[in-house]
Enzyme design. Structure first.
Site, PDB file in Angstrom:
ATOM      1  N   MET A  76       0.748  -1.347   0.119  1.00  0.00           N
ATOM      2  CA  MET A  76       0.068  -0.018  -0.084  1.00  0.00           C
ATOM      3  C   MET A  76       0.693   1.340   0.076  1.00  0.00           C
ATOM      4  SD  MET A  76      -3.042  -1.150   2.625  1.00  0.00           S
ATOM      5  CE  MET A  76      -3.815   0.462   2.275  1.00  0.00           C
ATOM      6  N   ASP A 232      -2.638  -4.979   0.473  1.00  0.00           N
ATOM      7  CA  ASP A 232      -2.086  -6.356   0.810  1.00  0.00           C
ATOM      8  C   ASP A 232      -2.666  -7.000   2.072  1.00  0.00           C
ATOM      9  OD1 ASP A 232      -0.759  -4.526   2.557  1.00  0.00           O
ATOM     10  OD2 ASP A 232       1.192  -4.619   1.986  1.00  0.00           O
TER      11      ASP A 232
END
Length: 486
Positions: A76, A232
């Protein structure tokens, strides 16, 4: 067949899963980071695509040709800047880059309601302050920026030609109104940007586009739908079946994450918890994040000169935690939850002439477990509920660490199959959902049980007592950390 691709910081992983949830194939390809200055961490966006092609091409050819849908997961926060023609303007600035601390303060000054809008403290890891840094230090790059994409979404652009992100990944930008699951014009305006420079938002289980002929040929798969995917941790939650309110997972990766699904938006910015959208519609999640978890074990292994981590942890288990054991504050890279203190550092307390390298290892394992207990307390503060906690990540392979964690949290911990690939498997599941014809309940089942670790009644009271000292040590040292960092 369903293909999941996970764009990580050190590698890209690919997984093929069939309708029976059997893992048919798995592969990975490495990517590297550059550190041009202290606290700067960058990556070449094109390396993500090269590694994606390399990983997928390693999968078995026949199952690959039978893929029906594809999903994406990824690291991210990374800022990937493109011009009007879609060309990359500079290396991506990653989640663990620390250059924009001053810009975080400036953004919260410009938008006093930033935390209420985004559900999070603006942190250097997030995307928006990175763009303020670029505007200040690289104004010519900022002026040419037509699109800002997150890492997995740059790969999506190569796959589909579409500029799209999902709401879970967008939650980590500081540009999303997380409660409303939509871009915040106020936060965008505060960074000199607009919706026109943002990717289109979709839910993680919704279609985002279709593979182009060129991308399908490169990967050796049919032209199939590509799901929105997820950040994730959210995608890993889907892979682990953590999709209903109260379900949780604990990730013992390089960093540590305690992730719990919530029935609504439940921010707790006072204690530096993250409140993000889940990658499934109508769901959110809270996260406590610690910056050093399994990396702390790697560090002490290097310090004491023992490369075999199993041997190291085995010795620690034989020694065990005692009332006079040293205490370790695991803030080797600063800390997020609950302190939001980038100046904090690792500390051993209570050393004596009798302290051994094994005692130090025990202290590191215990210190990480106690930090997770701090994080759990934060997640429960705002009325959340937690049922099962599934353990994932590389540190999950050490049973003794699980025993300490269960005792520190005073909760049973569950271990399930395939946790090391949960991000890619979650992405594949999101691809299957985007294809339609199935439900979240049918697709997002928890993997088969391996074991449950119950809190040891002989250890849990001792760790509860030692946690009081652990938390007091941080408070006592907080000002000293600030002075030391100057």
């Amino acid at each position: 067949m369903f293909l999941g691709i996970d764009i990580g910081t050190s590698s890209v992983k690919a997984a093929l899963v069939d309708t029976e949830e059997t893992l048919v194939g798995r592969a990975s390809a490495p990517v590297s980071v550059t550190r041009p200055h202290p606290s700067f961490v960058e990556q070449d966006p094109h390396s993500w695509w090269r590694a994606t092609v390399a990983a997928v091409q390693q999968l078995p050819r026949q199952p690959r040709a039978a893929v029906s849908a594809l999903g994406l997961s990824g690291q991210m926060h990374g800022a990937t800047l493109l011009d009007r023609e879609g060309a990359v303007l500079r290396p991506a600035i990653l989640w663990n880059d620390g250059r924009s601390a001053a810009e975080c303060l400036e953004l919260e000054r410009r938008v006093p309601s930033a935390r209420a809008i985004t559900g999070n403290i603006v942190m250097p890891g997030f995307t928006a302050p990175k763009l303020l840094w670029v505007a200040k230090h690289e104004p010519e790059v900022f002026a040419r920026t037509a699109t800002v994409l997150l890492p997995k979404d740059f790969v999506r652009l190569q796959l589909t030609g579409e500029r799209v992100t999902d709401v879970s990944d967008a939650s980590g930008t500081s540009w999303l109104n997380v409660g409303q699951r939509d871009w915040s014009d106020e936060m965008l305006d505060a960074t000199g940007l607009s919706r026109a420079q943002m990717p289109r938002l979709v839910e993680g289980s919704a279609p985002s586009g279709t593979l182009t002929t060129h991308a399908a040929g490169e990967l050796g798969v049919p032209r199939v739908v590509v799901a929105g995917g997820g950040g994730d941790n959210a995608a890993s939650a889907v892979g682990a079946g953590v999709v209903r309110p109260g379900q949780a997972f604990l990730s013992l990766g390089t960093s540590g994450v305690l992730f719990v699904v919530t029935d609504r938006f439940r921010p707790n910015t006072d204690k530096a918890a993250h409140a993000f959208c889940h990658c499934l519609p109508g769901r959110w999640h809270q996260m406590s994040v610690m910056l050093s978890a399994a990396s702390a074990l790697d560090w002490i292994a290097e310090v004491v000169g023992e490369r075999d981590l199993r041997v190291l942890v085995g010795r620690a288990q034989a020694r065990g935690v005692r009332r006079d054991s040293p205490v370790f504050l695991p803030y080797l890279s600063g800390e997020r939850t609950p302190h939001n203190d980038p100046a904090s550092r690792g500390v051993f307390f209570g050393l004596s002439a009798q302290t051994t390298s094994v005692d130090l290892t025990v202290a590191v394992l215990e210190g990480v477990a106690l930090a997770f207990a701090d994080g759990l307390e934060v997640l429960l503060e705002r009325g959340g509920a937690i049922s099962e906690i599934i353990v994932t990540g590389g540190g999950a392979r050490f049973p003794y660490w699980g025993e300490l964690l269960a005792a520190a949290l005073n909760r049973p911990l569950t271990y399930r199959q395939g946790s090391e690939l949960s991000g890619a498997v979650g992405a594949a599941r999101l691809g299957r959902l985007a294809l339609g014809g199935t439900t979240v309940e049918e697709v997002c089942r928890v993997p088969p049980l391996v074991r449950v670790v119950e809190p040891d009644p002989t250890i849990a009271p001792l760790l509860a007592e030692r946690r009081l000292l652990f938390t007091r040590l941080y408070r006592d040292l907080q000002q000293s950390f600030k002075e030391f960092s100057k």
